[in-house]
Scaffold this motif. Structure first.
Motif, PDB file in Angstrom:
ATOM      1  N   LEU A  27      50.012  68.416  97.694  1.00 19.38           N
ATOM      2  CA  LEU A  27      48.957  67.017  98.317  1.00 19.38           C
ATOM      3  C   LEU A  27      49.842  65.568  98.716  1.00 19.38           C
ATOM      4  CD1 LEU A  27      44.792  67.216  97.433  1.00 19.38           C
ATOM      5  CD2 LEU A  27      46.403  66.591  99.391  1.00 19.38           C
ATOM      6  N   PRO A  28      50.511  64.920  97.221  1.00 19.33           N
ATOM      7  CA  PRO A  28      51.236  63.826  97.569  1.00 19.33           C
ATOM      8  C   PRO A  28      51.821  63.933  98.641  1.00 19.33           C
ATOM      9  CG  PRO A  28      51.360  64.324  95.377  1.00 19.33           C
ATOM     10  CD  PRO A  28      50.799  65.728  95.827  1.00 19.33           C
ATOM     11  N   VAL A  29      53.125  64.926  98.470  1.00 19.72           N
ATOM     12  CA  VAL A  29      54.389  65.507  99.795  1.00 19.72           C
ATOM     13  C   VAL A  29      53.885  65.210 101.107  1.00 19.72           C
ATOM     14  CG1 VAL A  29      55.834  66.548  99.634  1.00 19.72           C
ATOM     15  CG2 VAL A  29      54.960  66.351  97.362  1.00 19.72           C
ATOM     16  N   TYR A  31      51.020  63.884 102.145  1.00 25.76           N
ATOM     17  CA  TYR A  31      50.344  62.865 103.009  1.00 25.76           C
ATOM     18  C   TYR A  31      51.484  61.564 102.482  1.00 25.76           C
ATOM     19  CZ  TYR A  31      48.042  58.256 101.777  1.00 25.76           C
ATOM     20  OH  TYR A  31      47.301  56.704 102.194  1.00 25.76           O
ATOM     21  N   GLN A  32      53.125  61.692 101.974  1.00 31.05           N
ATOM     22  CA  GLN A  32      53.722  61.245 102.032  1.00 31.05           C
ATOM     23  C   GLN A  32      54.274  60.833 103.601  1.00 31.05           C
ATOM     24  OE1 GLN A  32      57.169  61.455 100.453  1.00 31.05           O
ATOM     25  NE2 GLN A  32      57.827  59.374 100.018  1.00 31.05           N
ATOM     26  N   MET A  86      44.657  67.155 106.327  1.00 28.88           N
ATOM     27  CA  MET A  86      44.398  66.340 104.900  1.00 28.88           C
ATOM     28  C   MET A  86      43.639  67.062 104.627  1.00 28.88           C
ATOM     29  SD  MET A  86      47.245  65.131 104.484  1.00 28.88           S
ATOM     30  CE  MET A  86      47.266  63.947 103.045  1.00 28.88           C
ATOM     31  N   LEU A  90      42.311  69.099 100.784  1.00 33.25           N
ATOM     32  CA  LEU A  90      41.496  68.713  99.492  1.00 33.25           C
ATOM     33  C   LEU A  90      40.576  68.920  99.652  1.00 33.25           C
ATOM     34  CD1 LEU A  90      41.229  64.392 100.762  1.00 33.25           C
ATOM     35  CD2 LEU A  90      41.901  65.535  98.595  1.00 33.25           C
ATOM     36  N   LEU A 128      30.697  65.291 100.799  1.00 32.60           N
ATOM     37  CA  LEU A 128      31.103  65.060 102.238  1.00 32.60           C
ATOM     38  C   LEU A 128      31.250  66.183 102.637  1.00 32.60           C
ATOM     39  CD1 LEU A 128      31.081  61.995 102.472  1.00 32.60           C
ATOM     40  CD2 LEU A 128      33.315  61.846 102.827  1.00 32.60           C
ATOM     41  N   ARG A 149      39.048  57.630 107.796  1.00 26.43           N
ATOM     42  CA  ARG A 149      39.413  56.594 107.441  1.00 26.43           C
ATOM     43  C   ARG A 149      39.413  57.386 106.230  1.00 26.43           C
ATOM     44  NH1 ARG A 149      39.700  52.079 106.047  1.00 26.43           N
ATOM     45  NH2 ARG A 149      37.680  51.185 105.835  1.00 26.43           N
ATOM     46  N   TYR A 150      38.649  58.493 105.365  1.00 25.17           N
ATOM     47  CA  TYR A 150      38.239  58.895 104.655  1.00 25.17           C
ATOM     48  C   TYR A 150      39.238  60.167 103.829  1.00 25.17           C
ATOM     49  CZ  TYR A 150      35.878  60.455  99.999  1.00 25.17           C
ATOM     50  OH  TYR A 150      35.835  60.415  98.658  1.00 25.17           O
ATOM     51  N   PHE A 151      39.493  61.555 104.469  1.00 29.48           N
ATOM     52  CA  PHE A 151      40.405  62.042 104.177  1.00 29.48           C
ATOM     53  C   PHE A 151      41.492  61.889 104.749  1.00 29.48           C
ATOM     54  CE2 PHE A 151      36.510  64.349 104.380  1.00 29.48           C
ATOM     55  CZ  PHE A 151      36.043  64.510 103.476  1.00 29.48           C
ATOM     56  N   SER A 152      42.363  60.715 105.365  1.00 30.17           N
ATOM     57  CA  SER A 152      43.990  60.846 106.279  1.00 30.17           C
ATOM     58  C   SER A 152      44.157  59.154 105.539  1.00 30.17           C
ATOM     59  CB  SER A 152      43.433  60.749 108.225  1.00 30.17           C
ATOM     60  OG  SER A 152      44.012  61.552 107.675  1.00 30.17           O
ATOM     61  N   GLY A 153      43.033  58.383 105.018  1.00 28.58           N
ATOM     62  CA  GLY A 153      43.807  57.307 104.276  1.00 28.58           C
ATOM     63  C   GLY A 153      43.646  56.018 105.605  1.00 28.58           C
TER      64      GLY A 153
ATOM     65  N   SER B  60      39.852  56.295 100.341  1.00 28.28           N
ATOM     66  CA  SER B  60      39.951  57.375 100.907  1.00 28.28           C
ATOM     67  C   SER B  60      40.664  58.014  99.308  1.00 28.28           C
ATOM     68  CB  SER B  60      40.885  57.400 101.825  1.00 28.28           C
ATOM     69  OG  SER B  60      41.485  58.925 101.735  1.00 28.28           O
ATOM     70  N   LEU B  62      42.819  59.560  99.267  1.00 30.39           N
ATOM     71  CA  LEU B  62      44.546  60.722  99.039  1.00 30.39           C
ATOM     72  C   LEU B  62      45.616  59.292  98.466  1.00 30.39           C
ATOM     73  CD1 LEU B  62      44.322  61.565 102.781  1.00 30.39           C
ATOM     74  CD2 LEU B  62      45.793  62.509 100.770  1.00 30.39           C
ATOM     75  N   PHE B  65      46.873  59.492  95.575  1.00 33.74           N
ATOM     76  CA  PHE B  65      48.242  59.669  95.403  1.00 33.74           C
ATOM     77  C   PHE B  65      49.382  59.433  95.963  1.00 33.74           C
ATOM     78  CE2 PHE B  65      44.349  63.714  96.438  1.00 33.74           C
ATOM     79  CZ  PHE B  65      45.386  64.467  94.906  1.00 33.74           C
ATOM     80  N   ALA B  69      53.664  60.001  95.508  1.00 33.95           N
ATOM     81  CA  ALA B  69      54.690  59.957  96.777  1.00 33.95           C
ATOM     82  C   ALA B  69      54.648  59.464  96.948  1.00 33.95           C
ATOM     83  CB  ALA B  69      53.496  60.718  98.691  1.00 33.95           C
TER      84      ALA B  69
END
Lengths: 188, 927
Positions: A27-29, A31-32, A86, A90, A128, A149-153, B60, B62, B65, B69
């Protein structure tokens, strides 16, 4: 293939082979990478360039949402796919985190295992997701606002860019969407 | 609600949301007077708005994370972060390489979470780094460096290890328990090494033990926990949230949870949890709660569940429930749940529970001892871990001696070659059974005595292996005569027990001595006979039968039967048990008809009980089937075996010795009736159970070898057959002695196999020896002796000593016709063999009569497709070939070839014999 990309490929393979723990690391990778792409995309879009998804995002989406054609036509398309990806990641993360105890194995305890999200958060994400599916039936654009907004930030401005609407519209939609979702989650 | 309605709801929401709540109802009426659904939804959303503000929806997930990251690509100290490897309670781990190095050596870089006491951690690191750098061991990943990042957080640099966490590795490769134990012992080795260097790991868990592709484990994070833990003192530190965060609760020992002093014993505990998880796939406790107080209570107070008790018994539960998972867990160990439970139960349970004891000083003193106990388990030696020394030893002892109580019994197997099989007869001597009941009544006294017996030899002081069963018995016998003189009934019971055990050990004289003393005493008490006397007689008979003295044994059993019938109601179980024993003996003596009749009586009594004992009934079914098979009644025998097998699987579990017996017997029957595929399956099942439940040199294991050899023999694989017959003989010779009927059988069978391998002279020696042994042991009037005559006929036929051959065949045939009846398969067998000889002697009319007789018997009892039918057809084909009646010859030979080919393929001797004759036929007709 870059090191990161190779790593992502390996992580995806492991996830598919059943090592769901790897979602923690994936996830973090992703996401970044998405954030990087998103900012690059928005910037270049203004300069009139066309976006090409990088290997890594391709990999993730191929595996996670099974789309094999990922030449994004426009920024909305990119964000629709990205946000959905994403969301999928999640949901998988939350499902695994939330999985009911089976077979006498101990429940994973948040104190360890690098649970970035709490158990409550995981539960909420799953609830959700379901509410959002219902919202999409009533108002698709509003559901996409939530997804971005929520799932992709994405923030309000980014979301407005992605959807090609004004920030004011995003703000308004976001507020009523939250109210609707909150009510749904409370009554559900 | 429709999308259109929702649009109206949104409009109203937008218009009213910033107005004060009291104004909402009035404005709602204005904006939407007509639609109650819209009104209601809008009102609810308006009310939700204030609560939704600032709720979880605002941020979020996210973003959580993002912090991690953002590390990738950054530089920490001399290292460039390349990738994230994972994250844990203490922080995140990254893959990094030295930014300034000539060559790229990858390392694992662990960045500690913010908020920990940086100064203190660094101080500890500086003081410990020399010690940690010394931990140079093949199974330990070394700590290389440490420091503080620009953001002021501590980090550590370790050797980078590629591999899977130990639990995932074991499951992924479906490793057996033995292999899991082997890897685990390597881990122990590493931990022990660290302990010798005064380093305690403190955080042993699967995530810290990676196994590489070669199957070698590497321990990570040695010493790290101590650097981070604030409790490095003798002072007790109260349990805090931070404290708990540093541990993995499943693996934390009670002293860790309490914040007490941590020692090497804490690692022993964590290793215990790890082993628990590796072996049975779950944890000792259910730690659902995350509240520190609750966790502490569970870990410090509740007793861990025995690993074996975690495996559910019922394999029949609906899919999706827990038993489904046990199947999966067991499958990942290449076992079935029941097998897994059995493996764990006993020693492994005890070893793990010893490591998991609450008090550190009651655990294994060292990791080395823990590992050593596992080694002892793997070698099947007595282990250290146990709750009660005396009880433990008794159980070990009883278990070692449990199986041999049941005797394997010989029977005839009628085959073309006249080879003889052996079969299990689950002949639990009635006296043993009654003795067991008696023992149960006086269980306490007896067990007290046995306990004192074992305690007297003090296993704590002596090496556990040094006591043999015999020494214990001798000690017991001595104590009985001296210490229990005033309690004759108890003395009698114990002498029966000891006699029985001696009998199991094969020391029949000592056995007889003890039982005789009991019997004498009992007869003295009840000169007119009593139930007790009758039971004593039965134990005696069992010993006589084991010695091979069937005549005396039969007399004893008839005497006890008469006594029971005089004293007890006619449907009493004592009578059924006695009948079963007598019938079993008669079967060995070859009196099939009476054996069948007695088994039927016993079965009827057992079935007529108010509460029928299924185990008893399955025994009767098994034994009756065996007798029926000897008599050639195959269909009924098969039906009874299958019933017995079904009951036994349910009553005893799928891997029990009794199940193995009946599987073996069914295999032998299926072999006779030509169902070779299932026969082999059942044989192998029986063999694998025997190998597990019996010792390597146990005479009853040889019964399985003998049967498997027969299977190879029938399939024409004489090399393998000779090998397994040889293995059986190698066991029977030293254990039972050459006078025992089993040994004669093995000798006979090996002789026949050698004949088929063309080693004629050796073959004759074996067959003749077998014949002589049989006549000496069984007398001339025994089916086994007739079988030897038949085989002698065959070998002399091979040696072209036609006169001798004919004489032996006719003796065998006469015996079978008289004792087994004219329609018995054994008659067909010898008739077929004699006919072949007569063809060579050109006595065609009698040969034809005999072959037709064999053909009709076999067709009736075995069906048209059985290879024996093929043998008769081969004979008839040859006969017509010699007579020049080619058309008939061809028809017989082609049918024979087709039968053999269908059963065994083109390379079987039967197929080749038919093809050979057909080739001759082709030459003749071509001329």
């Amino acid at each position: 293939m870059s090191l990161t990309s190779a790593k992502v490929t390996q992580m995806l393979q492991e996830i598919q082979q059943g090592n769901k723990d790897r979602i923690n690391d994936l996830l973090p990778v992703v996401y970044q990478e998405l954030r990087r792409l998103a900012s690059g995309y928005l910037r270049r879009e203004r300069e009139g360039h066309t976006l090409q998804a990088t290997e890594i995002v391709n990999e993730v989406y191929l595996k996670m949402i099974a789309r094999d054609d990922l030449n994004f036509n426009n920024r909305s398309h990119f964000f629709a796919i990205a946000a959905n990806g994403m969301r999928q990641l999640l949901i998988d993360y939350a499902r695994r985190h939330n999985a009911a105890k089976r077979g006498g194995g101990a429940q994973k305890i948040e104190l360890d295992e690098g649970a970035v999200l709490s158990k409550e958060q995981s539960t909420l994400i799953l609830a959700l997701d379901e509410a959002l599916q219902r919202l999409a039936v009533l108002d698709e654009r509003q559901a996409r606002v939530v997804e971005l907004r929520y799932f992709s930030g994405l923030n309000v401005e980014e979301t407005a860019e992605a959807l090609g609407v004004s920030p004011a519209t995003v703000k308004r939609e976001w507020r009523s969407a939250k109210a609707w979702l909150y009510r749904e989650l409370k009554s559900g | 609600m429709t999308p259109e309605q929702y649009q109206r709801v949104k409009e109203i929401f937008d218009a009213l949301v910033d107005l004060p709540a009291p104004e909402w109802p009035a404005r709602l009426e204005q904006l939407c007077p007509d639609d109650p659904v819209v009104k209601e939804n809008a009102l609810e959303m308006l009310r939700a708005d204030s609560q939704a503000e600032g709720s979880f929806l605002e941020s979020s997930p996210l973003l959580a994370f993002e912090a991690q990251a953002s590390m990738i690509g950054k530089r920490v100290g001399a290292y460039q972060i390349e990738d994230q490897l994972g994250s844990g309670g203490m922080g995140a781990v990254f893959l990094a390489s030295r930014a300034d190095a000539q060559f790229q050596k990858q390392v694992a870089l662990k960045i500690i979470k913010k908020g920990m006491d940086t100064e203190e951690i660094l101080r500890r690191f500086r003081s410990e780094r020399q010690i940690l750098a010394r931990l140079d061991h093949p199974h330990i990943a070394r700590l290389l460096d440490g420091g503080i990042t620009e953001d002021g957080v501590p980090y550590f640099v370790m050797e980078y290890v590629e591999g899977m966490p130990i639990d995932a590795y074991c499951d992924h490769h479906k490793l057996s328990l033995e292999k899991r134990l082997a890897i685990f012992r390597k881990v122990c080795n590493a931990v022990q090494f660290a302990h010798q260097n005064l380093v305690v790991h403190r955080d042993i868990k699967p995530g810290n033990i990676l196994v590489d592709a070669e199957g070698n484990p590497r321990l990570l994070d040695f010493g790290i926990a101590k650097l981070l833990n604030p409790d490095d003192s003798d002072l007790s530190v109260p349990l805090t949230e931070t404290h708990m965060r540093l541990m993995t609760p499943e693996y934390a020992s009670p002293e860790q949870v309490r914040g007490e002093r941590i020692s090497t014993a804490s690692d022993v505990y964590s290793l215990g949890v790890l082993l628990y998880q590796l072996l049975c796939g779950s944890y000792p406790y259910s730690l659902k709660s995350r509240r520190p107080g609750e966790l502490e209570r569970i870990i410090c107070e509740s007793p861990p569940r025995r690993p074996s008790s975690r495996i559910l018994r019922s394999p029949d539960s609906a899919p999706g429930d827990e038993s489904e998972d046990w199947r999966e867990i067991a499958a990942r160990r290449s076992l079935k749940p029941e097998q897994l439970r059995k493996h764990l139960s006993g020693d492994l349970d005890n070893i793990i529970l010893m490591a998991l004891r609450k008090e550190p000083n009651r655990r294994y003193v060292s990791v080395e001892q823990f590992s050593e106990d596992l080694r002892r388990y793997l070698r099947k030696l007595p282990i250290q871990a146990r709750q009660d020394t005396a009880r433990y030893r008794i159980r070990k002892f009883v278990r070692r001696n449990r199986v041999p109580v049941f005797a394997g019994v010989l029977i005839l197997l009628s085959l073309i070659g006249g080879i003889i099989g052996t079969a299990w007869q689950a002949r639990v001597a009635a006296a043993e059974r009654d003795r067991a009941r008696l023992e149960a009544q006086k269980a306490e006294e007896v067990s007290k005595f046995l306990t004192s017996l074992f305690a007297a030899s003090d296993p704590r002081d002596t090496a556990p292996d040094s006591l043999t069963a015999r020494q214990i018995l001798e000690e017991g016998a001595r104590k009985i005569s001296t210490e229990l003189a005033g309690q004759p009934e108890l003395v009698a019971d114990l002498n029966l027990v000891i006699g029985q055990v001696y009998s199991n050990l094969g020391d029949f004289e000592a056995a007889a001595r003890h039982v005789t003393s009991v019997l004498d005493w009992q007869r003295e008490q009840a000169p007119g006979g009593s139930v007790g006397v009758a039971m004593g007689i039965q134990v005696m008979a069992n010993i006589q039968a084991k010695k091979g003295d069937y005549e005396t044994a039969e007399k004893s059993l008839r005497e006890s039967l008469a006594m029971f019938r005089r004293l007890l109601p006619q449907n009493d179980l004592h009578i059924a048990n006695n009948l079963t024993n007598l019938a079993g003996l008669l079967l060995e003596k070859g009196d099939y008809e009476e054996a069948i009749a007695l088994h039927r009586q016993a079965l009827a009594i057992r079935e007529a009980q108010d509460k029928p004992d299924l185990a008893d009934i399955s025994e009767s079914l098994n034994d009756l089937a065996l007798a029926l098979k000897s008599q050639g009644e195959y269909p009924e025998a098969e039906q009874l075996y299958r019933r017995a097998l079904e009951i036994r699987e349910k009553e005893y579990g799928p891997d029990h010795f009794f199940v193995g017996q009946t599987a073996h017997n069914l295999g032998a029957l299926l072999q006779v009736t030509g169902n070779y595929e299932e026969a082999e399956q059942q044989y192998r099942r029986g063999l694998s159970i025997s190998e597990r439940t019996l010792g390597k040199d146990h005479p009853d294991l040889a019964v399985d070898y003998n049967s498997l050899a027969i299977f190879f023999y029938i399939n024409g694989n004489y090399e393998e057959a000779a090998k397994f017959f040889g293995k059986a003989l190698a066991i029977w010779g030293p254990t039972l002695g050459e006078k025992h009927p089993h040994f004669a059988t093995g000798t006979n069978n090996l002789g026949l196999t050698l004949m088929n391998l063309g080693r004629i002279e050796e073959s004759r020696e074996y067959l003749e020896k077998a014949m002589k042994l049989r006549i000496a042991a069984l007398g001339e009037d025994h089916p086994n002796v007739a079988n030897s005559y038949n085989n002698m006929g065959r070998i002399y036929h091979q040696l072209k000593r036609y006169d001798l051959s004919e004489r032996y065949y006719r003796k065998a045939l006469a015996f079978y016709e008289e004792h087994s009846g004219p329609e018995h398969p054994n008659v067909a067998n010898t008739a077929n063999n004699l006919a072949k000889l007569l063809i060579d002697l050109q006595k065609y009319p009698e040969a034809e009569t005999l072959l037709n007789r064999a053909l009709s018997i076999w067709t009736a009892s075995l069906g048209e497709e059985h290879p024996n039918v093929g043998a008769a057809l081969n004979g008839l084909g040859l006969l017509h070939l010699r007579r020049g009646e080619y058309a008939q010859a061809r028809e017989f030979l082609q049918r024979a070839r087709d039968i053999y080919n269908a059963k065994f393929g083109p390379d079987h001797p039967g197929t080749r014999e038919a093809e050979g004759h057909l080739a001759t036929l082709a030459e003749k007709t071509a001329l």
